[in-house]
Design an enzyme around this catalytic site. Structure first.
Site, short mmCIF file in Angstrom:
data_model
loop_
_atom_site.label_atom_id
_atom_site.label_comp_id
_atom_site.label_asym_id
_atom_site.label_seq_id
_atom_site.Cartn_x
_atom_site.Cartn_y
_atom_site.Cartn_z
N ARG A 147 -11.00 -7.72 -2.79
CA ARG A 147 -10.09 -8.63 -1.86
C ARG A 147 -10.23 -8.23 -0.54
O ARG A 147 -9.96 -6.92 -0.05
CB ARG A 147 -8.53 -8.73 -2.30
CG ARG A 147 -7.87 -9.88 -1.74
CD ARG A 147 -6.30 -9.75 -2.07
NE ARG A 147 -5.66 -8.90 -1.07
CZ ARG A 147 -4.21 -9.02 -0.62
NH1 ARG A 147 -3.49 -9.92 -1.45
NH2 ARG A 147 -4.04 -8.13 0.06
N TYR A 159 0.21 -10.25 6.97
CA TYR A 159 0.25 -9.71 5.66
C TYR A 159 -1.15 -9.10 5.24
O TYR A 159 -2.24 -9.68 5.64
CB TYR A 159 0.32 -10.79 4.71
CG TYR A 159 -0.04 -10.71 3.11
CD1 TYR A 159 0.88 -9.96 2.46
CD2 TYR A 159 -1.12 -11.01 2.70
CE1 TYR A 159 0.56 -9.63 1.10
CE2 TYR A 159 -1.66 -10.95 1.49
CZ TYR A 159 -0.74 -10.01 0.64
OH TYR A 159 -1.24 -9.76 -0.61
N ASP A 217 -6.68 -13.68 0.00
CA ASP A 217 -5.18 -14.14 -0.01
C ASP A 217 -4.87 -14.99 0.97
O ASP A 217 -4.60 -14.36 2.12
CB ASP A 217 -4.46 -13.10 -0.58
CG ASP A 217 -3.06 -13.56 -1.05
OD1 ASP A 217 -2.70 -14.58 -1.13
OD2 ASP A 217 -2.57 -12.71 -1.78
N HIS A 219 -1.73 -16.41 1.06
CA HIS A 219 -0.42 -16.20 1.30
C HIS A 219 0.25 -17.39 1.65
O HIS A 219 1.24 -16.92 2.27
CB HIS A 219 -0.15 -14.75 1.92
CG HIS A 219 0.70 -13.68 1.36
ND1 HIS A 219 2.02 -13.67 1.81
CD2 HIS A 219 0.29 -13.18 0.05
CE1 HIS A 219 2.58 -12.36 0.71
NE2 HIS A 219 1.58 -12.41 -0.19
N GLU A 243 -6.85 -17.82 -2.71
CA GLU A 243 -5.64 -17.45 -3.22
C GLU A 243 -4.59 -17.95 -2.46
O GLU A 243 -4.59 -17.67 -1.24
CB GLU A 243 -5.42 -16.04 -3.73
CG GLU A 243 -4.01 -15.77 -4.37
CD GLU A 243 -3.65 -14.32 -4.37
OE1 GLU A 243 -4.53 -13.48 -4.23
OE2 GLU A 243 -2.47 -13.91 -4.67
N GLU A 269 1.48 -16.39 -7.86
CA GLU A 269 2.21 -15.33 -8.06
C GLU A 269 3.77 -15.51 -7.88
O GLU A 269 4.36 -14.48 -8.42
CB GLU A 269 1.58 -13.93 -7.01
CG GLU A 269 2.00 -14.45 -5.57
CD GLU A 269 1.19 -13.44 -4.80
OE1 GLU A 269 0.36 -12.98 -5.01
OE2 GLU A 269 1.75 -13.16 -3.70
N ARG A 290 -2.12 -16.93 -11.50
CA ARG A 290 -1.94 -15.83 -10.88
C ARG A 290 -0.73 -15.37 -11.17
O ARG A 290 -0.22 -14.33 -10.48
CB ARG A 290 -1.90 -16.15 -9.22
CG ARG A 290 -3.37 -16.14 -8.60
CD ARG A 290 -3.98 -14.86 -8.70
NE ARG A 290 -3.42 -13.93 -7.62
CZ ARG A 290 -3.31 -12.70 -7.85
NH1 ARG A 290 -3.59 -12.16 -9.00
NH2 ARG A 290 -2.71 -11.69 -6.96
N GLU A 346 -5.89 -8.06 -11.07
CA GLU A 346 -5.48 -7.47 -9.68
C GLU A 346 -4.98 -6.10 -10.09
O GLU A 346 -4.19 -5.66 -10.92
CB GLU A 346 -4.50 -8.18 -8.91
CG GLU A 346 -4.13 -7.52 -7.48
CD GLU A 346 -3.03 -8.40 -6.93
OE1 GLU A 346 -2.36 -9.09 -7.65
OE2 GLU A 346 -3.01 -8.32 -5.82
N TRP A 409 5.43 -16.28 5.02
CA TRP A 409 4.69 -14.90 5.09
C TRP A 409 3.58 -14.82 4.39
O TRP A 409 3.31 -14.86 3.12
CB TRP A 409 5.89 -13.82 5.13
CG TRP A 409 5.21 -12.60 5.04
CD1 TRP A 409 5.01 -11.96 6.18
CD2 TRP A 409 5.00 -11.79 4.20
NE1 TRP A 409 4.36 -10.58 5.79
CE2 TRP A 409 4.42 -10.50 4.43
CE3 TRP A 409 5.16 -11.83 2.80
CZ2 TRP A 409 4.08 -9.55 3.54
CZ3 TRP A 409 5.03 -10.52 1.72
CH2 TRP A 409 4.37 -9.47 2.42
O1 EZ4 Z 1 2.49 -10.20 -1.38
O2 EZ4 Z 1 3.30 -8.59 -4.54
O3 EZ4 Z 1 -1.73 -11.02 -4.16
N1 EZ4 Z 1 -1.15 -10.11 -4.12
C1 EZ4 Z 1 0.09 -10.44 -3.34
C2 EZ4 Z 1 0.85 -9.14 -3.35
C3 EZ4 Z 1 2.65 -9.80 -2.86
C4 EZ4 Z 1 3.53 -8.81 -3.11
C5 EZ4 Z 1 4.93 -9.46 -2.88
O4 EZ4 Z 1 5.77 -8.71 -3.69
O5 EZ4 Z 1 0.26 -11.45 -2.65
O6 EZ4 Z 1 0.62 -8.37 -2.34
CO CO Z 2 -1.17 -12.76 -3.31
#
Ligand code: EZ4
Ligand code: CO
Length: 409
Positions: A147, A159, A217, A219, A243, A269, A290, A346, A409
């Site tokens: 990743r 992030y 990702d 996010h 993702e 997730e 996920r 992951e 975030w």
């Molecule tokens: O930000 O698990 O794909 N993985 C992620 C993680 C999440 C954290 C949050 O607790 O996006 O790093």
């Molecule tokens: Co993620």
């Protein structure tokens, strides 16, 4: 096999972990991971006040019945706290059943569908040279899928970039939760990100070639049309997946993204039930599921979600950051080995202190994970070690835009 004792163990070796430990009248011990990053003590209270008293004396073999009882008798359904608590019970019961049978857990899920589990790791850097070093470091550890996250010029901390955060980081490439009384503030600018990211992937492909599977990702930070644009602009770089491109609550958003790009999409997730996937799966709007086993009610419902997804050629990509404890990781690995529609796992690797609290029999070599052949999950908790690391308040960061608006975030 009756549940004689149910203990909730909180420990903070490298980070906070919550573990449910069930002991049966014949002396077997089963473990479940109840960690919910940044909201750990809410799950502790849910378990201690409302679940543990209901479990004592019940038949540990009745996994499905216990799951349905905890889910339906609460009346208030779903939500991350509830589903993390139920997941811990479900996983601990599977651990017990497999130990009682003298078999590694995957044998009870249908047996192995493959020999080994492809993992991906998290590379990151503030600029391309730092990112390339991080990718090379991951390749040296054996990772065969990576990743990629980078800083964005003009933003101070975002992030997924290890070197930008102030966290301890000594053993982790990246650990977002910070041990402080309030969440740290980071910044965000989607237009800058959309301009910058394709140049990063262009650089990575030029340096590492076409073969290496690359993931990214988003996010949850884009609108549907922004995500569609990003998916399109990343097509030349052949991502394994993009993702969480949009906030996860709106399943319909993915329809718009999907109609504009062939970049594979992964999401989930932060989901906690099959209902979060209903439209996504039946309308084939995603390519990878996920969810974390630990946040989606455990192995029982996760297996059902993956079986449902399999009918639509959608594969697994189970969440495995460091805030999933070794117990939760092991649960994921047994499922990964058993389901036919496995995609990728992951895997970020825990620190030494965490590994001293949780004795693990799963292994990582040459880029592949394996749950091992110990009866049950193959993870034990060392309670004396755990006691050395009391809970510490820690929060995930949050984002503000340049004008001060709170952003995903
Ligand atoms: O930000 O698990 O794909 N993985 C992620 C993680 C999440 C954290 C949050 O607790 O996006 O790093
Ligand atoms: Co993620």
């Amino acid at each position: 096999m009756k549940i004689d004792r149910a203990e909730v163990i909180v420990t903070s070796p490298d980070r906070n972990f919550v573990t449910l430990r069930l002991t049966t009248d014949d002396g077997l011990v089963g473990l479940g991971d109840a960690t919910l990053n940044g909201r750990e003590l809410a799950v502790v209270a849910y378990l201690q006040e409302h679940v543990v008293p209901l479990l004592l004396g019940s038949d540990a073999h009745r996994i499905e019945d216990t799951w349905q009882f905890l889910y339906r008798s609460a009346y208030w359904r779903r939500g991350p706290v509830t589903m993390a608590a139920i997941a811990a019970v479900d996983v601990a019961l599977w651990d017990l059943k497999a130990k009682a049978a003298g078999l590694p857990l995957y044998q009870l899920l249908g047996g192995a569908s493959r020999d080994k589990i492809l993992a991906y790791g998290h590379a990151s850097g503030r600029d391309l040279p730092e990112l390339f070093d991080s990718i090379r470091k991951h390749q040296a550890l054996g990772y065969r899928a990576i990743r990629v996250q980078t800083a964005i010029p003009g933003l101070k901390a975002i992030y997924g970039v290890a070197a930008q955060t102030q966290t301890s980081g000594k053993r982790y490439d990246y650990e977002p939760a910070q041990r402080s009384a309030r969440p740290a503030e980071e910044d965000w600018d989607t237009r800058a990100y959309l301009r910058h990211l394709p140049t990063v992937f262009e650089g990575v492909r030029a340096e590492f070639g076409a073969e290496l599977p690359l993931l990214h990702d988003g996010h949850h930070r884009m609108t549907p049309i922004q995500a569609a644009k990003l998916g399109k602009s990343l097509e030349p770089y052949d991502l394994f997946w993009l993702e969480d491109c949009t906030p996860a609550e709106n399943q319909e958003a993915l329809r718009l993204v999907r109609s504009h790009t062939t970049t594979p999409l992964a999401i989930g997730e932060v989901f906690n039930t099959v209902w979060d996937y209903q439209t996504l799966i039946k309308d084939q709007l995603i390519d990878y599921v996920r969810s974390a086993v630990t946040h989606t009610g455990g192995i029982s419902p996760m297996k059902k979600i993956l079986d449902y997804a399999a009918q639509y050629q959608i594969k697994s990509g189970i969440h495995g950051p460091t805030d999933i404890s070794p117990v939760g990781m092991a649960a994921a690995l047994h499922l990964d080995l058993a389901v036919h529609n496995f995609g990728i796992q992951e895997y970020m690797q825990h620190g030494e202190a965490t590994n001293s609290v949780f004795e693990q029999s799963f292994s990582f070599s040459d880029g592949y994970l394996n749950p091992g052949n110990q009866p049950g999950l193959g993870v034990e908790i060392n309670v004396d070690e755990a006691g050395k690391y009391p809970y510490q308040t820690a929060y995930l960061p949050f984002n503000r835009l340049a004008d001060g608006t709170v952003h995903d975030w």
